[in-house]
Enzyme design. Structure first.
Site, mmCIF file in Angstrom:
data_model
loop_
_atom_site.group_PDB
_atom_site.id
_atom_site.type_symbol
_atom_site.label_atom_id
_atom_site.label_comp_id
_atom_site.label_asym_id
_atom_site.label_seq_id
_atom_site.Cartn_x
_atom_site.Cartn_y
_atom_site.Cartn_z
ATOM 1 N N SER A 86 38.690 48.169 35.679
ATOM 2 C CA SER A 86 39.135 46.776 35.587
ATOM 3 C C SER A 86 40.151 46.478 36.695
ATOM 4 O O SER A 86 39.833 46.642 37.868
ATOM 5 C CB SER A 86 39.700 46.496 34.192
ATOM 6 O OG SER A 86 39.958 45.130 34.010
ATOM 7 N N HIS A 190 36.536 40.289 31.022
ATOM 8 C CA HIS A 190 35.188 40.699 31.409
ATOM 9 C C HIS A 190 34.114 40.062 30.514
ATOM 10 O O HIS A 190 33.111 40.685 30.192
ATOM 11 C CB HIS A 190 35.074 42.228 31.436
ATOM 12 C CG HIS A 190 36.084 42.857 32.336
ATOM 13 N ND1 HIS A 190 36.030 42.718 33.703
ATOM 14 C CD2 HIS A 190 37.209 43.576 32.064
ATOM 15 C CE1 HIS A 190 37.068 43.348 34.234
ATOM 16 N NE2 HIS A 190 37.793 43.862 33.265
#
Length: 305
Positions: A86, A190
């Site tokens: 991430s 996400h």
């Protein structure tokens, strides 16, 4: 072959930056970054409590700063590949020479603010599923309206969605899942909930110069290696609303012949996954500067220093 990896949001703990600031030149470097991005990184990394550093706009630049700082403390290291989970992808981009540290932190600061704004629209969050069959879990999450936002491998999937959907998951776990653990994040990252942040980040990235990676850069999007700096930057932008495929990243490490993985500060999460998914690969997490000597020994055996 050595792989350097960088953790994502949720890895932060109160005071974790304190020992790193005691290294020569570290406090000055962090102070310069703080001035550049308008955020007191030293304060948040040393004195702030868990709720303060859970704030997306704070946690993301704090994690990237810690990752860059701890990697620099290793000395002149040449890994075979780099990757980040991430927001850790920005740390990896710095380690691969794609972005300079200040430009990366400035972009991450804007990323964090944009994601915090997107998260404020609807109450959302993320929870990790421990155990179970991935295919069964993914189908169950989709039935509940949740997104499998992180498919981490080693039997771990992270679900993201509204707080109501996550509450339903707690009451109705997929078959075989032992436990559902809420994560220390403030939004459904996400997922489609982050679409507004992608647009904001794309505008900010338009002014950033990206160099081609000097080592293999492994992308969260599909576990592929990316050779062009411009494509790395494009993926960093789009990944805000795309699932993290860390399982595929680990498959790529294996294909590349990885024999050791070092996770930069605040390390622990990614080497934990690697221990289960990549048996035989040596792992080490940089939790404090006390871990540097062991890391350098591992690098001397498996990397180029």
């Amino acid at each position: 072959m050595l792989v350097l990896v960088a953790p994502g949001q949720g890895a932060q703990t109160p005071g974790f930056l304190t020992p790193w600031l005691e290294l020569p030149g570290a406090a000055d470097r962090v102070a310069a970054w703080s001035d550049a991005i308008g955020l007191d990184l030293a304060h948040y990394g040393t004195a702030a409590d868990a709720d303060e550093i859970r704030d997306t706009a704070v946690a993301q630049p704090l994690l990237v700063a810690a990752g860059i700082l701890s990697a620099a403390a290793l000395g002149d290291v040449s890994p075979g590949a780099v990757a980040g989970h991430s927001v850790g992808e920005f740390t990896a981009a710095v380690l691969a020479g794609v972005l300079d540290d200040t430009a990366a932190l400035a972009l991450v600061r804007k990323r964090g603010l944009a994601m915090a704004d997107a998260a404020a629209v609807t109450g959302t969050g993320m929870s990790a599923l421990l155990g179970g069959d991935p295919e069964v879990s993914v189908a169950h999450l989709e039935k509940l309206g949740l997104t499998p936002a992180n498919i981490n491998g080693a039997g771990q999937i992270v679900a993201a969605g509204t707080l109501e959907q996550l509450a339903a998951l707690n009451e109705d776990k997929p078959e075989g899942v032992r436990k559902v653990v809420p994560l220390k994040v403030a939004g459904a990252f996400h997922t489609h909930h982050m679409a507004p942040a992608v647009e904001t980040l794309a505008k900010a990235a338009a002014d950033v110069t990206a160099a081609d990676p000097t080592v293999a850069y492994v992308s969260n999007k599909d576990g592929g290696t990316v050779a062009a700096g411009a494509e790395v930057l494009d993926r960093l932008v789009g990944q805000v609303a795309n699932p993290v495929r860390w399982d595929l990243c680990m498959e790529t490490f294996k294909e590349l012949g990885a024999t050791a993985i070092v996770e930069v500060s605040p390390g622990g999460t990614l080497v934990g996954l690697a221990k289960r998914a990549l048996p035989g690969v040596r792992t080490l997490a940089l939790k404090t500067p006390d871990d540097l000597d062991a890391a350098r020994e591992l690098i001397a055996e498996h990397g180029v220093a």
